[in-house]
Motif scaffolding. Structure first.
Motif, PDB file in Angstrom:
ATOM      1  N   LEU A 300       0.994  -1.025   0.210  1.00  0.00           N
ATOM      2  CA  LEU A 300       0.154   0.110   0.089  1.00  0.00           C
ATOM      3  C   LEU A 300       0.478   1.187   0.212  1.00  0.00           C
ATOM      4  N   ASP A 301       2.130   1.276   1.021  1.00  0.00           N
ATOM      5  CA  ASP A 301       2.638   2.274   0.898  1.00  0.00           C
ATOM      6  C   ASP A 301       3.536   2.246  -0.650  1.00  0.00           C
ATOM      7  N   VAL A 302       3.911   1.530  -1.822  1.00  0.00           N
ATOM      8  CA  VAL A 302       4.123   1.565  -2.742  1.00  0.00           C
ATOM      9  C   VAL A 302       3.026   2.562  -3.452  1.00  0.00           C
ATOM     10  N   LEU A 303       1.895   2.145  -3.323  1.00  0.00           N
ATOM     11  CA  LEU A 303       0.547   3.143  -4.228  1.00  0.00           C
ATOM     12  C   LEU A 303       0.699   4.400  -3.939  1.00  0.00           C
ATOM     13  N   ARG A 304       1.003   4.587  -2.657  1.00  0.00           N
ATOM     14  CA  ARG A 304       0.891   5.779  -1.941  1.00  0.00           C
ATOM     15  C   ARG A 304       2.036   6.837  -2.821  1.00  0.00           C
ATOM     16  N   ALA A 305       3.042   6.336  -2.656  1.00  0.00           N
ATOM     17  CA  ALA A 305       4.324   6.809  -3.316  1.00  0.00           C
ATOM     18  C   ALA A 305       4.075   6.960  -4.561  1.00  0.00           C
ATOM     19  N   GLN A 306       3.270   5.901  -5.219  1.00  0.00           N
ATOM     20  CA  GLN A 306       2.930   6.319  -7.293  1.00  0.00           C
ATOM     21  C   GLN A 306       2.338   7.438  -7.532  1.00  0.00           C
ATOM     22  N   LYS A 307       1.067   7.591  -6.065  1.00  0.00           N
ATOM     23  CA  LYS A 307       0.500   8.719  -6.380  1.00  0.00           C
ATOM     24  C   LYS A 307       0.742   9.991  -6.671  1.00  0.00           C
ATOM     25  N   ALA A 308       1.503   9.542  -5.028  1.00  0.00           N
ATOM     26  CA  ALA A 308       2.086  11.411  -4.929  1.00  0.00           C
ATOM     27  C   ALA A 308       2.901  11.657  -6.625  1.00  0.00           C
ATOM     28  N   ASN A 309       3.439  10.465  -6.932  1.00  0.00           N
ATOM     29  CA  ASN A 309       5.311  10.905  -7.555  1.00  0.00           C
ATOM     30  C   ASN A 309       4.848  10.343  -9.081  1.00  0.00           C
ATOM     31  N   ASN A 310       3.869   9.596  -9.518  1.00  0.00           N
ATOM     32  CA  ASN A 310       3.760   9.677 -10.907  1.00  0.00           C
ATOM     33  C   ASN A 310       2.784   9.967 -11.710  1.00  0.00           C
ATOM     34  N   PRO A 311       2.222  10.756 -12.665  1.00  0.00           N
ATOM     35  CA  PRO A 311       1.302  11.341 -13.116  1.00  0.00           C
ATOM     36  C   PRO A 311       0.796   9.993 -13.682  1.00  0.00           C
ATOM     37  N   ALA A 312       1.295   8.953 -13.921  1.00  0.00           N
ATOM     38  CA  ALA A 312      -0.076   7.707 -14.377  1.00  0.00           C
ATOM     39  C   ALA A 312      -0.148   6.858 -13.900  1.00  0.00           C
ATOM     40  N   PHE A 313      -0.489   7.205 -12.045  1.00  0.00           N
ATOM     41  CA  PHE A 313      -0.673   6.631 -11.001  1.00  0.00           C
ATOM     42  C   PHE A 313      -2.058   7.836 -10.256  1.00  0.00           C
ATOM     43  N   ALA A 314      -1.973   9.039 -11.158  1.00  0.00           N
ATOM     44  CA  ALA A 314      -2.930   9.647 -10.452  1.00  0.00           C
ATOM     45  C   ALA A 314      -3.906   9.284 -10.473  1.00  0.00           C
ATOM     46  N   GLU A 315      -4.949   8.011 -11.066  1.00  0.00           N
ATOM     47  CA  GLU A 315      -6.219   8.246 -10.709  1.00  0.00           C
ATOM     48  C   GLU A 315      -6.249   6.627  -9.778  1.00  0.00           C
ATOM     49  N   LEU A 316      -4.698   6.403  -8.940  1.00  0.00           N
ATOM     50  CA  LEU A 316      -5.177   5.697  -8.227  1.00  0.00           C
ATOM     51  C   LEU A 316      -5.786   6.525  -6.787  1.00  0.00           C
ATOM     52  N   PRO A 317      -7.352   5.473  -6.287  1.00  0.00           N
ATOM     53  CA  PRO A 317      -7.722   6.352  -5.405  1.00  0.00           C
ATOM     54  C   PRO A 317      -7.400   6.538  -3.685  1.00  0.00           C
ATOM     55  N   GLU A 318      -7.767   7.498  -3.226  1.00  0.00           N
ATOM     56  CA  GLU A 318      -6.810   7.808  -1.711  1.00  0.00           C
ATOM     57  C   GLU A 318      -6.768   7.157  -0.849  1.00  0.00           C
ATOM     58  N   LEU A 319      -6.182   6.126  -0.438  1.00  0.00           N
ATOM     59  CA  LEU A 319      -5.907   5.552   0.605  1.00  0.00           C
ATOM     60  C   LEU A 319      -5.080   6.711   2.058  1.00  0.00           C
ATOM     61  N   ALA A 320      -6.652   5.660   2.928  1.00  0.00           N
ATOM     62  CA  ALA A 320      -6.806   6.324   4.850  1.00  0.00           C
ATOM     63  C   ALA A 320      -5.026   6.317   4.800  1.00  0.00           C
ATOM     64  N   ASP A 321      -4.708   7.221   5.528  1.00  0.00           N
ATOM     65  CA  ASP A 321      -3.753   6.814   6.285  1.00  0.00           C
ATOM     66  C   ASP A 321      -3.725   5.561   7.672  1.00  0.00           C
ATOM     67  N   ASP A 322      -4.227   5.446   8.117  1.00  0.00           N
ATOM     68  CA  ASP A 322      -4.995   4.237   8.659  1.00  0.00           C
ATOM     69  C   ASP A 322      -4.664   2.502   8.198  1.00  0.00           C
ATOM     70  N   ALA A 323      -5.079   2.683   6.585  1.00  0.00           N
ATOM     71  CA  ALA A 323      -5.179   1.758   6.000  1.00  0.00           C
ATOM     72  C   ALA A 323      -3.735   1.036   6.193  1.00  0.00           C
ATOM     73  N   ARG A 324      -3.679   0.067   6.609  1.00  0.00           N
ATOM     74  CA  ARG A 324      -1.697  -0.929   6.531  1.00  0.00           C
ATOM     75  C   ARG A 324      -2.175  -2.521   5.973  1.00  0.00           C
TER      76      ARG A 324
END
Length: 531
Positions: A300-324
């Motif tokens: 899940l952290d890998v996805l968070r980083a991709q959403k924040a830094n890679n425009p190709a993954f901008a459509e990923l939904p936002e993950l809650a901070d407490d979702a581990r």
């Protein structure tokens, strides 16, 4: 006849597959028909040239990587040859082995096929197919570009194997060319072993007597070595055989009606223990779950980083901070009322195991399900991108991905073993996969060649411990060349020798798939014994 040509630099890509392994070959041939395959094998058999069978080269176990000799690539054998409808109403399609899963899915969805050469029975079945409810081929490996021959050769599966099983039960018939070019025509339910002795007759009239390995297969999801049990159906021996017994020239595949309602739910938890508890709970309650998939906190952290830094993954939904951790459950039902009832049971278990039903992502439409598929497939894609970045600095490293499974009662044990040993080694990792079948892919992400070496040693330890738990060293990717030593750990040297001797009985020059399932040294010893 397809020409056998020298394997010059222009064919370099055919020396490797998705395992990132590379081999060597002196020649290569691209057959377009069964007759081409038979002619090529007959010519190569005369001098005993080793033959490595390839399809789309999407495999992860180096089964398609040649160890010298000739590469026989089936990618040009990519036609649908016909269709039939059984007396029970089921539909079956006949395909060449080089057809990709993606192409078959597209044809089935559109009910559109190139019918050149189809007989009257096939054309009549196609007319019924178009009037019937939509049909699909159930096995769903993540890599949809995989060739159907390769899928059958390693008994591949995918997320929906939780409900539908791997490729094996969906193969109704096949035609297999042996090393000398003779052919076996196999149909499910027609030829069976007597105990562990299997007698087969080729179309050329030759009788083969095979002594099947005497090991007991694990009671877990399994794509490890030859399928072998008392009184088994002959066709099952060639499914998952990794190109070592023959060349698949034609397959007849069973189809299933597309479920009326397909819903998905991504359920989030504060930790791994809660996700495992939830998995065990829903396995016992949900009757219509077709997939139960897992993503750990690192994934899940890998996805968070991709959403924040890679425009190709901008459509990923936002993950809650407490979702581990996340467990994805797919429900396939015949009506909306059943789907709603199953979803209610799922939500009750979600709450009971420490999750919040209000935070779950529920998809009931095709557009919503597409978003969930993007989420699931983004994890391995993102990890591969991370490793590719590291390889620019140190080309010797690559991702290490496990493919092991255990019986239902050992799920907690194997997860604990993975976590303990990863922590002891100080490894960076990300885990995802088919937790419903006790089959998660633990991916070690090496940061150096030294860490890569220690990771390979750890995988060997895991193979021993998983085998001791009654599990399988390969649950869906096959053994190929990379896991041959794991297979010996799983079954023992004596049973691997039995496997090699059986191969020698059907391939007396040891030409096909050398290095797959067992070492060339073990095979050569078996050949010498039978000489």
């Amino acid at each position: 006849m397809a020409e056998i040509v020298s394997c010059t630099d222009e064919f370099e890509e055919y020396l490797r597959d998705e395992s990132r392994s590379a081999g060597s070959a002196e020649s290569i041939v691209f057959p377009e028909s069964e007759a081409d395959v038979r002619d090529a094998l007959h010519a190569l058999h005369a001098t005993g040239v080793p033959v490595t069978v390839q399809g789309a080269r999407s495999g992860l176990a180096a089964g398609a990587v040649p160890h010298g000799g000739c590469v026989l690539n089936t990618s040009r054998m990519n036609r649908v040859l016909g269709m039939r409808r059984g007396s029970d109403g089921r539909f079956f399609v006949r395909v060449q082995p080089g057809l990709s899963l993606m192409e078959l899915r597209d044809m089935l969805q559109k009910a559109s096929f190139d019918t050149a050469g189809w007989n009257d029975e096939s054309l009549a079945a196609l007319a019924q197919f178009k009037a019937a409810p939509a049909q699909f081929f159930a096995p769903d490996p993540t890599e949809a570009s995989a060739a159907l021959g390769g899928i059958v050769a390693c008994n591949a599966s995918g997320s929906r194997s939780y409900a539908y099983g791997a490729a094996r039960p969906h193969v109704e018939a096949m035609r297999v060319a042996l090393a000398d070019g003779d052919v076996l025509a196999l149909r499910r339910g027609e030829v069976f072993a007597t105990g562990r002795e299997l007698r087969l007759v080729t179309e050329g009239g030759r009788e083969l007597v095979l002594n099947l390995p005497t090991y007991d297969m694990p009671k877990a999801k399994n794509a490890s070595g030859y399928f072998a049990c008392d009184d088994m159906d002959a066709i099952d021996l060639f499914i998952g055989a990794c190109g070592t017994l023959g060349v698949i020239c034609e397959l007849e595949l069973a189809l299933l009606p597309v479920p009326v309602e397909v819903w998905g739910a991504s359920c989030f938890f504060p930790g791994e223990a809660e996700a495992v508890d939830f998995t065990i709970a829903v396995r016992g309650e949900l009757e219509h779950a077709t997939a139960i998939e897992y993503f750990d906190g690192a994934a899940l952290d890998v996805l968070r980083a991709q959403k924040a830094n890679n425009p190709a993954f901008a459509e990923l939904p936002e993950l809650a901070d407490d979702a581990r951790t996340c467990v994805f459950v797919e429900l396939s039902c015949d009506d909306e009322e059943t789907a709603e009832a199953e979803l209610m049971m799922l939500c009750e278990q979600l709450e009971a195991c420490g999750g919040d039903a209000e935070e779950a992502w529920v998809a009931t439409t095709e557009a919503e399900r597409a978003g969930q598929r993007f989420f699931r497939h983004a994890v391995p894609e993102s990890v591969n991108m991370l490793i590719d970045q590291r390889r620019r600095t140190d080309p010797s490293i690559t991702k290490l991905g496990s493919d092991m499974s255990v019986p239902d009662d050992r799920l907690r044990d194997v997860i604990a073993m993975y976590r303990r040993t990863l922590a002891e080694g100080g490894f960076e990792s990300a885990t995802w996969g088919h937790i419903g079948s006790n089959h998660v892919h633990v991916n070690i992400l090496p940061r150096s060649a030294e860490e890569y070496a220690r990771g390979t040693e750890l995988f060997a330890r895991w193979a021993a411990e998983v085998s001791a738990m009654g599990g399988a060293v390969s649950a869906e990717h096959g053994v190929g060349k990379l896991k041959a030593h794991f297979l010996e750990e799983m079954y023992g040297a004596n049973h691997i020798a039995e496997s090699a001797c059986m191969k020698a009985q059907i391939d007396p020059k040891g030409q096909l798939g050398r290095g797959n399932l067992f070492s060339e040294e073990v095979l050569d010893a078996a050949l010498a014994e039978l000489a």
